[in-house]
Design a protein around this motif. Structure first.
Motif, mmCIF file in Angstrom:
data_model
loop_
_atom_site.group_PDB
_atom_site.id
_atom_site.type_symbol
_atom_site.label_atom_id
_atom_site.label_comp_id
_atom_site.label_asym_id
_atom_site.label_seq_id
_atom_site.Cartn_x
_atom_site.Cartn_y
_atom_site.Cartn_z
ATOM 1 N N LYS A 181 -6.188 -23.580 -38.585
ATOM 2 C CA LYS A 181 -6.714 -22.607 -37.782
ATOM 3 C C LYS A 181 -8.191 -21.992 -38.650
ATOM 4 O O LYS A 181 -8.315 -22.999 -39.349
ATOM 5 N N GLU A 182 -8.816 -21.091 -37.980
ATOM 6 C CA GLU A 182 -10.105 -20.930 -38.474
ATOM 7 C C GLU A 182 -10.104 -19.718 -38.308
ATOM 8 O O GLU A 182 -10.098 -19.014 -37.590
ATOM 9 N N LEU A 183 -11.065 -18.988 -39.776
ATOM 10 C CA LEU A 183 -10.717 -17.476 -39.384
ATOM 11 C C LEU A 183 -12.419 -17.438 -38.963
ATOM 12 O O LEU A 183 -13.161 -17.610 -39.424
ATOM 13 N N ASP A 184 -12.321 -15.984 -38.292
ATOM 14 C CA ASP A 184 -13.810 -15.738 -37.982
ATOM 15 C C ASP A 184 -14.117 -15.015 -38.184
ATOM 16 O O ASP A 184 -15.501 -13.633 -37.993
ATOM 17 N N ASN A 185 -14.865 -15.689 -39.799
ATOM 18 C CA ASN A 185 -15.765 -14.713 -40.891
ATOM 19 C C ASN A 185 -17.117 -14.767 -40.396
ATOM 20 O O ASN A 185 -17.128 -15.773 -40.058
ATOM 21 N N ARG A 186 -17.557 -13.713 -41.078
ATOM 22 C CA ARG A 186 -18.936 -13.550 -40.804
ATOM 23 C C ARG A 186 -20.182 -14.827 -41.750
ATOM 24 O O ARG A 186 -19.410 -15.083 -42.464
ATOM 25 N N VAL A 187 -21.063 -14.787 -41.131
ATOM 26 C CA VAL A 187 -21.809 -15.941 -42.134
ATOM 27 C C VAL A 187 -21.910 -15.566 -43.470
ATOM 28 O O VAL A 187 -22.839 -14.061 -42.892
ATOM 29 N N PRO A 188 -22.110 -15.152 -44.940
ATOM 30 C CA PRO A 188 -22.618 -14.366 -45.693
ATOM 31 C C PRO A 188 -23.566 -14.341 -45.719
ATOM 32 O O PRO A 188 -24.897 -15.941 -45.520
ATOM 33 N N ARG A 189 -24.381 -13.348 -45.958
ATOM 34 C CA ARG A 189 -25.575 -12.899 -45.823
ATOM 35 C C ARG A 189 -26.257 -13.691 -46.848
ATOM 36 O O ARG A 189 -27.680 -14.016 -46.384
ATOM 37 N N PRO A 190 -25.631 -14.123 -48.477
ATOM 38 C CA PRO A 190 -26.672 -15.284 -49.052
ATOM 39 C C PRO A 190 -27.270 -16.556 -48.475
ATOM 40 O O PRO A 190 -28.022 -16.793 -48.365
ATOM 41 N N ILE A 191 -26.122 -17.090 -47.749
ATOM 42 C CA ILE A 191 -26.466 -18.032 -46.890
ATOM 43 C C ILE A 191 -28.382 -17.657 -46.086
ATOM 44 O O ILE A 191 -29.023 -18.555 -45.925
ATOM 45 N N LEU A 192 -27.133 -17.098 -45.219
ATOM 46 C CA LEU A 192 -28.710 -16.656 -44.285
ATOM 47 C C LEU A 192 -29.659 -16.002 -44.950
ATOM 48 O O LEU A 192 -31.089 -16.219 -45.133
ATOM 49 N N PHE A 193 -29.765 -15.405 -46.423
ATOM 50 C CA PHE A 193 -31.435 -15.434 -47.176
ATOM 51 C C PHE A 193 -32.089 -16.639 -47.128
ATOM 52 O O PHE A 193 -32.669 -16.824 -47.237
#
Lengths: 547, 301
Positions: free
Chosen positions: B25-37
């Motif tokens: 299965k996969e969790l629906d975690n958001r993309v962590p901010r550091p990645i976007l940054f």
């Protein structure tokens, strides 16, 4: 195994193998005055062996219909064995060729054992032999399990597996004979290249056909990566190997490209072979076996999406960082460098996604060497992608280029990431494929793990040291404006590190031998459990863990 | 599964995406901010870099970048600077002065020491060894024993034309193959070897074989060898014939090596350097060989 093919499939197989035998014979006769003749003979023998194997079982009765409600795993099992055989061969040659750099006499004055021939035999043996077979075997497993679908037929997987290994055999035996088009990681000549195209197209079609039969509406991440691997490798292979044979009776061909265009095409290929063969394919492997073994959900579906598209998009541009400070125009180098830097983010996102998936399963990482293999692989994946982006910066590259640092970097990726994730996957897959509860010996898995970790660390540290020393020695000037060190002095300085590297390689090889033994014993000795439900197509509910 | 009843992961309490692949299965975690940054940060860095440096192809040309940097010009400048450094005063001095004068100028000898060691390492060490002490078949340049003589003028000429090389003016030296060509038989050669080993300097491991035929050897030597190697066996630098009475050997002073040389002859090949190294470099190398490699007093060797 052969009796499990339908009669029609056996006949098709016979035709195909017969054709290969004839093609080999034709090539052998045309090339009888050339080294090509040996390869014609090799192909003929290979085809004939398959023909004979099929003929001996041609009268076996039609297999039971019930096979259609089970996954088709025979080629996977065969692929696992081939993977380990190539691992031992390729790594043995690797240790030899590294020893050669410390003790040059080890060629024993034989042309076939010279550095220039052993080196591609090593790289091809480990990348294509070991890595490629691992990818084919695991991809056929993963695509069936995540699609809840059986492979569409029983001939094409065999065609892919055997055909691919014929290619590897042609490649490696060719180097010993002195056949090479001298493009790194694309050494085989035209006839082997054409053959691989045929095999690869069948592989691609097989994969698509299986996916088309899937029961789950969404396609799992692992399959995206395997698909990217198959598709892009086809494109790379075809373009980089465009060449004109000097005649149909000669092994030699000349590339369509020349000069800096040739170099750029080669490194566009070379770097994307790292990207799509050694990264995308093995990420596919990681995305299945790591969560399966940890029994944890993937940390974030959204990170998976971002990383997948980031990796596939950015990697395509990065190849020119192999040609910094060469005749390649400056602007191409700029693009290669900047895209390599951007590439770091999705790479680390993938590594992070893998490690965060282990949240809630760290006690298993502690106790289970198989899962630990995959954890360490994710760490090395992160390390080597960071290093890669760093080395792609022009200023850094001016120090590192042409030194052992590059070699160290490659092996942080190859040993630490590719090989470790493969061993983790194989230790998960092998018991499942032979319906065993676990590997023959968990202690030996543990031994293998430590051999691999120690070997990798020794190797990588030796090459970092030697590479940086080498780079500094090559660029140190004295006050009169001439170089301070002669080349031979830098060689003398490398010597102890070359010995250390051989020791590291020996550790890693020992681990692979232990692993092979363990896998063989798992296959042969553990008593078969009663027919396991895992082999059945489970439409609902998870299959048994570890599968 | 109805909305609102989305499945949660029992360990983290996080929602899953609801997909299930054979138990994964996969969790629906958001993309962590550091990645976007960092995605944005690296993209911005790249854009700035593209503006400053040569970057994007446009038709038949490309964007040159605001800094106007181009690797071709950078290299040309570096090469120009290096050439200028070579035109420095010291280079002129070394080219102009003769060997004795250069020897008197410590600052020039310092340059000879530095540049010479790299030149020697890159061109000569494969045969003569890094420290010039030689290898079997390749003479030591450090031992005061010379085939052709150790004067800088002679060494400079050896470098220019080579020995038994492809240069039209090459120095030429050949030791005949007495055994192979049937001039001397095996016992005669053995006697000559005994004679040489009994008279040469520094041979201490004399064995029982060495006592046999010494006098006979002396006679044969005078007949066959003295023409080239001299009555006293001390060689002739004018012809590049080695001294057989010193403790310096091309291959070795053991019986086996000597018998092989006398039976099969020798002709060492020293390449010529006239078209590979500039006159300045050859001059530096000459001084490096005669003054630095070979210049150390006996005691230091």
């Amino acid at each position: 195994m052969i009796a499990r093919l339908t009669i029609a499939e056996r006949q098709i197989g016979l035709w195909l193998a017969g054709l290969v035998t004839l093609a080999g014979a034709a090539l052998g006769i045309a090339g009888r005055n050339d080294v090509l003749g040996y390869h014609g003979l090799l192909i003929t023998i290979f085809g004939a062996v398959v023909v004979v194997a099929l003929l001996r079982n041609i009268d076996a009765p039609e297999p039971d219909e019930s096979r259609l409600s089970e996954y088709y795993d025979d080629p996977i099992r065969f692929g696992i064995v081939l993977t380990m055989a190539w691992a031992v061969f390729g790594m043995f040659i690797g240790v030899w060729v590294s020893a050669l750099l410390a003790w040059p006499e080890l060629t024993f004055d034989a042309a076939w054992a010279s550095f220039g021939r052993l080196r591609p035999a090593h790289t091809t043996g480990v990348i294509f032999g070991f890595g490629g077979n691992a990818l084919i075997a695991t991809s056929l497993h993963v695509v069936q399990r995540t699609s809840l679908a059986r492979l569409p037929d029983q001939v094409s997987p065999w065609f892919v597996l055997l055909g691919y290994n014929l290619f590897c055999l042609l490649a490696v035996s060719g180097y010993f004979l002195g056949i090479t088009q001298s493009k790194e990681y694309a050494e085989p000549e035209w006839y082997a290249d054409i053959w691989l195209v045929i095999v690869w197209v069948v592989y691609f079609v097989l994969y698509i056909r299986t996916l088309a039969r899937r029961k789950e509406p969404h396609i799992y991440v692992a399959n995206w990566y395997y698909m990217a691997f198959i598709l892009v490798v086809a494109v790379l292979h075809i373009v980089n190997n465009l060449a004109v044979p000097i005649s149909l009776s000669s092994a030699k061909a000349y590339s369509l490209f020349s000069g800096v265009q040739d170099a750029m095409t080669q490194w566009w290929y070379g770097h994307n072979a790292v990207a799509f063969f050694l990264t995308a394919g093995f990420l596919g492997m990681m995305y299945y076996y790591l969560p399966k073994r940890a029994e944890r959900p993937i940390y974030s579906y959204r990170i998976s999406i971002i990383s997948f598209w980031g990796i596939t998009f950015f990697y395509m541009w990065a190849g020119s960082h192999h040609l910094h400070y060469t005749a390649l125009p400056h602007w191409v180098q700029t693009l290669g460098m900047t895209f390599s830097i951007m590439l770091l983010v999705p790479s680390w996102a993938s590594a992070g996604n893998a490690l965060l998936t282990l949240n809630g399963a760290w006690h298993k990482v502690r106790d289970d060497a198989t899962l630990r293999f995959m954890m360490v692989a994710a760490v090395f994946y992160g390390l080597s992608t960071f290093e890669g982006s760093f080395l792609a910066i022009r200023a850094v590259n001016s120090l590192s280029h042409y030194t052992d640092w590059t070699v160290g970097h490659v092996h942080a990726g190859a040993l630490g990431w590719v090989a470790m994730i493969t061993f983790g996957a194989l230790y998960t897959l092998t018991p499942a494929m032979w319906k065993r509860e676990r590997m023959y010996s968990n202690t030996l898995v543990e031994v293998h793990f430590w051999c691999a970790v120690i070997g990798t660390l020794i190797y990588v540290f030796a090459m970092w040291n030697s590479g940086i020393i080498q780079g500094l020695m090559w660029r140190t000037y004295n006050e009169s404006g001439t170089l301070t060190y002669s080349f031979i002095e830098s060689l003398v300085a490398m010597h102890p590190y070359y010995i250390a590297r051989t020791v590291g390689g020996l550790f890693f090889l020992t681990g692979a031998v232990v692993g092979t033994y363990n896998i063989i014993m798992t296959i042969r000795h553990e008593p078969s459990l009663a027919r396991h439900p895992a082999g059945k197509l489970a439409a609902d509910g998870p299959l048994v863990a570890g599968e | 599964m109805a909305v609102g009843e989305r499945e949660r992961d029992p360990v983290t309490g996080q929602y899953t995406t609801g997909h299930d692949w054979n138990g994964i299965k996969e969790l629906d975690n958001r993309v962590p901010r550091p990645i976007l940054f960092f995605l944005i940060a690296t993209a911005l860095f790249s854009i700035v870099y593209w503006v400053l440096m040569p970057a994007w192809p446009i038709g038949v040309t490309y964007t040159k970048g605001l800094l106007g940097i181009d690797q071709r010009q950078t290299v040309e400048k570096a090469v120009e600077e290096a050439a200028a450094a070579r035109r420095a005063a010291w280079a002129e001095d070394i080219a102009k002065l003769d060997f004795a004068e250069i020897r008197e100028r410590p600052e020039l000898m310092q340059i000879v020491r530095e540049s010479g060691s790299t030149l020697f390492g890159d061109n000569c060490a494969v045969c003569h060894g890094l420290d010039g002490s030689g290898n079997p078949g390749f003479p030591s340049l450090a031992d005061h024993a010379w085939l052709w003589g150790g004067d800088p003028e002679i060494v400079a000429e050896t470098l220019r034309i080579g020995i038994n090389s492809t240069h039209p003016e090459t120095r030429f030296a050949q030791m005949p193959a007495f055994g192979r060509d049937g001039i001397l038989d095996r016992p005669s050669i053995s006697s000559i070897v005994s004679f040489i080993r009994n008279n040469a300097e520094g041979i201490e491991d004399l064995g029982p074989l060495d006592t046999k035929g010494v006098e006979e050897g002396a006679r044969l030597f005078a007949e066959n060898c003295a023409a080239c190697h001299g009555e006293d066996g001390r060689g002739d630098p004018a012809m590049g014939v080695p001294n057989l009475m010193d403790d310096s050997w091309l291959t070795g002073s053991d019986r086996e090596s000597l018998i092989r040389t006398i039976s099969e002859g020798r002709q060492g090949h020293m390449p010529h350097w006239e078209d590979r190294l500039s006159e300045l470099d050859r001059k530096i190398l000459t001084l490096y060989v005669t003054e630095i490699i070979n210049g150390k007093p006996e005691a230091e060797r």
